[in-house]
Design a protein around this motif. Structure first.
Motif, PDB file in Angstrom:
ATOM      1  N   MET A   1       2.698   6.896  -6.915  1.00 18.72           N
ATOM      2  CA  MET A   1       1.894   8.009  -7.430  1.00 18.72           C
ATOM      3  C   MET A   1       2.725   9.283  -7.503  1.00 18.72           C
ATOM      4  SD  MET A   1      -1.993   7.648  -6.823  1.00 18.72           S
ATOM      5  CE  MET A   1      -2.413   7.819  -5.173  1.00 18.72           C
TER       6      MET A   1
ATOM      7  N   VAL B   1      -1.813   6.219 -16.076  1.00 18.28           N
ATOM      8  CA  VAL B   1      -1.026   5.589 -15.015  1.00 18.28           C
ATOM      9  C   VAL B   1      -1.541   6.042 -13.651  1.00 18.28           C
ATOM     10  CG1 VAL B   1       1.257   5.525 -13.939  1.00 18.28           C
ATOM     11  CG2 VAL B   1       1.040   5.236 -16.400  1.00 18.28           C
ATOM     12  N   LEU B   2      -1.841   7.335 -13.528  1.00 20.55           N
ATOM     13  CA  LEU B   2      -2.303   7.839 -12.234  1.00 20.55           C
ATOM     14  C   LEU B   2      -3.669   7.272 -11.863  1.00 20.55           C
ATOM     15  CD1 LEU B   2      -1.196  11.542 -11.927  1.00 20.55           C
ATOM     16  CD2 LEU B   2      -0.355   9.548 -10.702  1.00 20.55           C
TER      17      LEU B   2
ATOM     18  N   PHE C   1       4.512  14.523 -15.322  1.00 22.18           N
ATOM     19  CA  PHE C   1       4.031  15.908 -15.345  1.00 22.18           C
ATOM     20  C   PHE C   1       5.067  16.950 -14.946  1.00 22.18           C
ATOM     21  CE2 PHE C   1       0.310  13.183 -14.813  1.00 22.18           C
ATOM     22  CZ  PHE C   1      -0.324  13.499 -16.006  1.00 22.18           C
TER      23      PHE C   1
ATOM     24  N   LEU D   1      -5.406  -1.745  -2.390  1.00 24.87           N
ATOM     25  CA  LEU D   1      -4.392  -2.180  -1.433  1.00 24.87           C
ATOM     26  C   LEU D   1      -4.711  -1.681  -0.029  1.00 24.87           C
ATOM     27  CD1 LEU D   1      -1.161  -1.745  -3.558  1.00 24.87           C
ATOM     28  CD2 LEU D   1      -2.128  -3.883  -2.699  1.00 24.87           C
ATOM     29  N   TYR D   2      -5.303  -0.482   0.038  1.00 27.25           N
ATOM     30  CA  TYR D   2      -5.659   0.045   1.341  1.00 27.25           C
ATOM     31  C   TYR D   2      -6.654  -0.885   2.038  1.00 27.25           C
ATOM     32  CZ  TYR D   2      -7.660   3.004   4.933  1.00 27.25           C
ATOM     33  OH  TYR D   2      -8.093   3.484   6.136  1.00 27.25           O
TER      34      TYR D   2
ATOM     35  N   LEU E   1      -5.431   1.136  -7.674  1.00 31.57           N
ATOM     36  CA  LEU E   1      -4.583   0.144  -7.010  1.00 31.57           C
ATOM     37  C   LEU E   1      -4.402   0.500  -5.534  1.00 31.57           C
ATOM     38  CD1 LEU E   1      -2.725  -2.368  -7.415  1.00 31.57           C
ATOM     39  CD2 LEU E   1      -0.847  -0.746  -7.702  1.00 31.57           C
ATOM     40  N   SER E   2      -4.132   1.785  -5.273  1.00 25.26           N
ATOM     41  CA  SER E   2      -3.925   2.204  -3.889  1.00 25.26           C
ATOM     42  C   SER E   2      -5.176   1.964  -3.068  1.00 25.26           C
ATOM     43  CB  SER E   2      -3.551   3.679  -3.814  1.00 25.26           C
ATOM     44  OG  SER E   2      -2.382   3.922  -4.535  1.00 25.26           O
TER      45      SER E   2
ATOM     46  N   SER F   1       2.488   1.846  -3.306  1.00 21.80           N
ATOM     47  CA  SER F   1       1.569   2.354  -4.320  1.00 21.80           C
ATOM     48  C   SER F   1       1.431   3.880  -4.206  1.00 21.80           C
ATOM     49  CB  SER F   1       0.225   1.656  -4.167  1.00 21.80           C
ATOM     50  OG  SER F   1      -0.647   2.070  -5.168  1.00 21.80           O
TER      51      SER F   1
ATOM     52  N   PHE G   1      -1.739  10.317 -17.297  1.00 24.14           N
ATOM     53  CA  PHE G   1      -3.081  10.361 -16.725  1.00 24.14           C
ATOM     54  C   PHE G   1      -3.590   8.948 -16.462  1.00 24.14           C
ATOM     55  CE2 PHE G   1      -7.712  10.422 -17.328  1.00 24.14           C
ATOM     56  CZ  PHE G   1      -8.034  11.190 -16.236  1.00 24.14           C
TER      57      PHE G   1
ATOM     58  N   PHE H   1       0.837  -1.206   0.000  1.00 21.05           N
ATOM     59  CA  PHE H   1       0.000   0.000   0.000  1.00 21.05           C
ATOM     60  C   PHE H   1       0.873   1.258   0.000  1.00 21.05           C
ATOM     61  CE2 PHE H   1      -2.180   3.212   2.750  1.00 21.05           C
ATOM     62  CZ  PHE H   1      -2.979   3.717   1.743  1.00 21.05           C
TER      63      PHE H   1
ATOM     64  N   LEU I   1      -3.040   3.810 -10.700  1.00 22.17           N
ATOM     65  CA  LEU I   1      -2.411   3.751  -9.377  1.00 22.17           C
ATOM     66  C   LEU I   1      -3.380   4.151  -8.274  1.00 22.17           C
ATOM     67  CD1 LEU I   1       1.188   5.136  -9.983  1.00 22.17           C
ATOM     68  CD2 LEU I   1       0.517   2.799  -9.441  1.00 22.17           C
ATOM     69  N   LEU I   2      -4.275   5.073  -8.601  1.00 23.58           N
ATOM     70  CA  LEU I   2      -5.271   5.491  -7.620  1.00 23.58           C
ATOM     71  C   LEU I   2      -6.166   4.316  -7.252  1.00 23.58           C
ATOM     72  CD1 LEU I   2      -5.690   8.323  -6.425  1.00 23.58           C
ATOM     73  CD2 LEU I   2      -7.679   8.544  -7.925  1.00 23.58           C
TER      74      LEU I   2
END
Ligand code: HEM
Lengths: 431, 273
Positions: free
Chosen positions: A258, B249-250, A266, B260-261, B256-257, A254, B247, A251, B253-254
């Motif tokens: 980000m 990828v983010l 960016f 995982l949380y 995924l996070s 991850s 964009f 976690f 990952l969001l």
């Protein structure tokens, strides 16, 4: 930490292998069962994150090396070739460049964690020393890597830093300049220099891998420290590495990805210097020569000292002093959480490091120089005076009797099963 | 003048304090940034008709002009355009070098053979190659020390990468009459954005000098904007691809996070933490 193995080879092949090379048994013991304190906070996820960073640098670096040309007149344009014409070349390069920064960011947090929780204290001295060695290697690797694009900052950073060795001339005339010529492979920084920097930039990371291996080995001999600094005493103090720590690390990683991705996609050039998009020119010195952000504190220390030789010595000493903290810190307790006086000095030290970073980016003159000297002085006073002294005069707050007590509150039996996970495989009776 | 001859005017640059430069709004800034095709095409025209007389674009090829994420001229147009240049090639089977018509796979033909020729033609000053100029310059903003960390974090959070473009725009629109008290060196022009304020490049842009066929007003500001956008693309041709991938990828990952949380929470649930 040693614990009886519960590994059961499950099929014909793994049984066969286990009798010949018990590598699966080893992995099972170290990365599945390994008893880990149950109270680790998220600062303990940075070790795993650092391992990830290392792998990223290796993979992207090896791909970049397939297209990079370490020659004086082609290095710069071969990078542009990678950026423009190699498939996903821009992604490889930006990942590697941003990756260097992320590596240092994680390492600085990791080191600060160790300093705060006293992770360098008995029995983790070797573990800590290997960590400092890793840090030194990282710095060497990053410095050499930065020279490879052969932009203006690359060239002039190499010139300035290698030139530091000429300060040895003040001890034995001629020796310093001889060393500098030897490093350069000539009378100035040139393609010859670039070639050897490339060779070493490729070599050292693999040595780093070896030292990281030792670092993790040492960790697994003595076990993790934890926010209380109280060692594991009973089963209920620990959880098996998998799935508890693996999930928590995943976690955290991850979230780290980000930030990493944000920078790659960016703001890939934000942490770099625009002058490095100008090809190296030995005849034209840039107005301000500054290193990458992660070297700024050390750079500030270097320039704070009026004598070049002493400046060089102070800069190296600022890293080398870390080797000795296990013995400089005289406190009976590990964790700063229980150290009411030292706590203040710890945060003063963090402020000092950030301030030195800020000053490293400024010209070494006027008030900037004045403050750089003050903070340089405190940097060393912290290690050489504050650490030994406070440990002796301070009365630490009472420690919890056990990790379990710290997590679940008083009254929870230290040996009993309160909150003990049912499925924990690591339940050695004889500890 | 001798100093300028020897250093290409950079002595002057080093001597001056960095002037204040305003940030501009750019279509290619931020998370969803993209190049404005029309602007890139007009910018190319300005480059070709004005700047190309003195500045090269060494790292760019003519074929780039038709590639996705750039001005996206048609392949045929680029082929024609490249064929208008003479390129030195060879040796042929007799061992002779020869001139031929340019092809899309050729690099942009530079205005001068080498730095010496460039200096000779520009009274000692050297017009730098412009293919990376939009990344090789940045702006300097004074910040109080206690505000600096926040400013850095804000810039990272915004993904601020347009310092070079902001500078180019300010430079190209920064020509003015020199202040009374300032004595200008020979061959130098006053520019309020250039470090040291004296630049060896004469004002390249004048109203109406380049014809725009799409109705965009032919002002110095528009020329400066368009050619800056074009130079940003030359420096960073993969910007659109990068931001689009970033964009995705983010978002990935969001998610995924998030997963995982909850997975972590589930695993730790029984521990009474
Ligand atoms: C390449 C860089 C590094 C890698 C890959 C790495 C890896 C790791 C890993 C995986 C752990 C166990 C997980 C954790 O508890 O965080 C760890 C622990 C540790 N590391 Fe590192 N490390 C690196 C650099 C450093 C540096 C530079 C230092 C200090 C100077 C350091 C000091 C320590 C200490 C003291 C521990 C044990 C801390 C504890 O568990 O309380 N490490 N490292």
């Amino acid at each position: 930490m040693s614990h009886p193995s519960t590994y059961e080879p499950s099929n014909g092949f793994s049984k066969w292998l286990d009798r010949r090379l018990p590598v699966l048994r080893l992995m099972h013991g170290q990365f599945i069962e390994f008893p880990t304190p149950r109270n680790l906070n998220y600062l303990w996820t940075f070790g795993g994150i650092l391992s990830f960073c290392l792998v990223v640098q290796l993979i992207t670096g090896i791909v970049l090396a397939m297209h990079y040309v370490p020659s004086g007149d082609q290095a710069f344009s071969s990078i542009e070739h990678i950026m423009r014409d190699v498939n996903w070349g821009w992604l490889m390069r930006y990942s590697h460049a941003v990756g260097g920064s992320m590596f240092f960011l994680a390492a600085y947090i990791h080191i600060a964690r160790g300093l705060y929780y006293g992770s360098y204290k008995d029995p983790r001295e070797i573990l800590w020393i290997l960590g400092v060695l890793i840090f030194l290697l990282m710095m060497a690797i990053a410095f050499m890597g930065y020279s490879l694009p052969w932009g203006q900052m690359s060239f002039w950073a190499v010139t300035v830093i290698t030139n530091l060795f000429s300060s040895f001339d003040t001890i034995i005339p001629g020796v310093g300049s001889a060393i500098v010529r030897w490093i350069w492979g000539g009378y100035s920084v040139s393609e010859t220099t670039l070639n050897r920097l490339f060779s070493l930039h490729y070599l050292l990371p693999f040595i780093l891998v070896g030292v990281v291996g030792l670092h993790i080995w040492a960790l697994h001999v003595v076990g993790n420290n934890n926010p209380t600094g109280v060692e594991i005493q009973s089963d209920s103090d620990s959880v098996p590495f998998h799935p508890y720590i693996t999930m928590k690390d995943a976690f955290a990683m991850s979230l780290f990805w980000m930030i990493f991705a944000w920078l790659i996609f960016f703001a890939p050039n934000y942490l770099g210097h625009s002058d490095n998009y100008i090809e190296a020119n030995p005849l034209q010195t840039p107005p301000h020569i500054v290193p990458e952000w992660y070297f700024l504190p050390q750079y500030a220390i270097l320039r704070a000292i009026p004598s070049k030789l002493l400046g060089v010595i102070a800069m190296f000493a600022s890293i080398l002093v870390l080797f000795f903290v296990s013995w400089l810190d005289t406190s009976k307790v590990r964790s700063t959480k229980y150290r009411p006086i030292y706590k203040w000095f710890f945060w003063l030290f963090i402020f000092t490091c950030i301030a030195l970073g800020y000053l490293g980016a400024k010209p070494a003159e006027g008030v900037y120089l004045f403050y750089a000297r003050i903070f340089t002085a405190y940097y060393f006073i912290h290690f050489l005076v504050v650490m030994p002294l406070i440990g002796v005069i301070e009365r630490p707050k009472p420690l919890p009797n056990s990790i379990t007590e710290d997590v679940l509150g008083k009254g929870s039996s230290p040996s009993g099963g309160a909150g003990k996970p049912e499925a924990a495989p690591a339940a050695p009776e004889n500890r | 003048m001798l100093a300028v001859l020897l250093t290409g005017g950079h002595e002057v640059r080093a001597a001056g304090e960095a002037p204040h430069i305003e940030r501009q709004d750019w279509s290619f800034a931020g998370m969803f940034g993209f190049y404005d095709r029309g602007s890139l095409q007009r910018g190319y025209k300005v480059y070709k008709e004005v700047c190309a007389a003195c500045h090269g674009l060494d790292h760019a090829h003519y074929r780039n002009l038709s590639e996705p994420g750039g001005p996206e001229f048609s392949k045929a147009a680029v082929k024609y355009l490249a064929s208008q240049y003479e390129v030195r090639d060879g040796p042929d089977s007799e061992g002779q070098m020869y001139q031929r018509k340019g092809r899309p796979s050729d690099r942009f033909v530079p205005p001068y053979q080498n730095e010496q020729e460039a200096r000779a033609a520009n009274s000692g000053a050297w017009p730098p190659d412009l293919s990376l100029i939009a990344k090789a310059r940045s702006i300097h903003e004074e910040t109080a020390w206690y505000k600096a960390p926040l400013k850095i974090l804000m810039d990272i959070a915004r993904g601020y990468q347009e310092g070079g473009a902001d500078y180019l725009y300010a430079l190209l629109t920064g020509y003015q009459d020199a202040p009374e008290k300032m004595s200008m060196a020979e061959g130098m022009t006053y520019n309020k954005a250039f470090p040291g304020y004296q630049i060896a490049m004469p004002n390249p842009l004048a109203e109406g000098a380049v014809e725009y066929t799409d109705g965009t007003p032919e002002t110095v500001e528009n020329y400066a904007r368009d050619v800056t956008e074009f130079l940003m693309w030359v420096a960073e041709p993969k910007l659109e691809e990068r931001k689009r991938l970033g964009f995705r990828v983010l978002v990935y990952l969001l998610m995924l996070s998030g997963l995982l949380y909850f997975a972590k929470k589930l695993v730790w649930r029984d521990l009474g933490h």
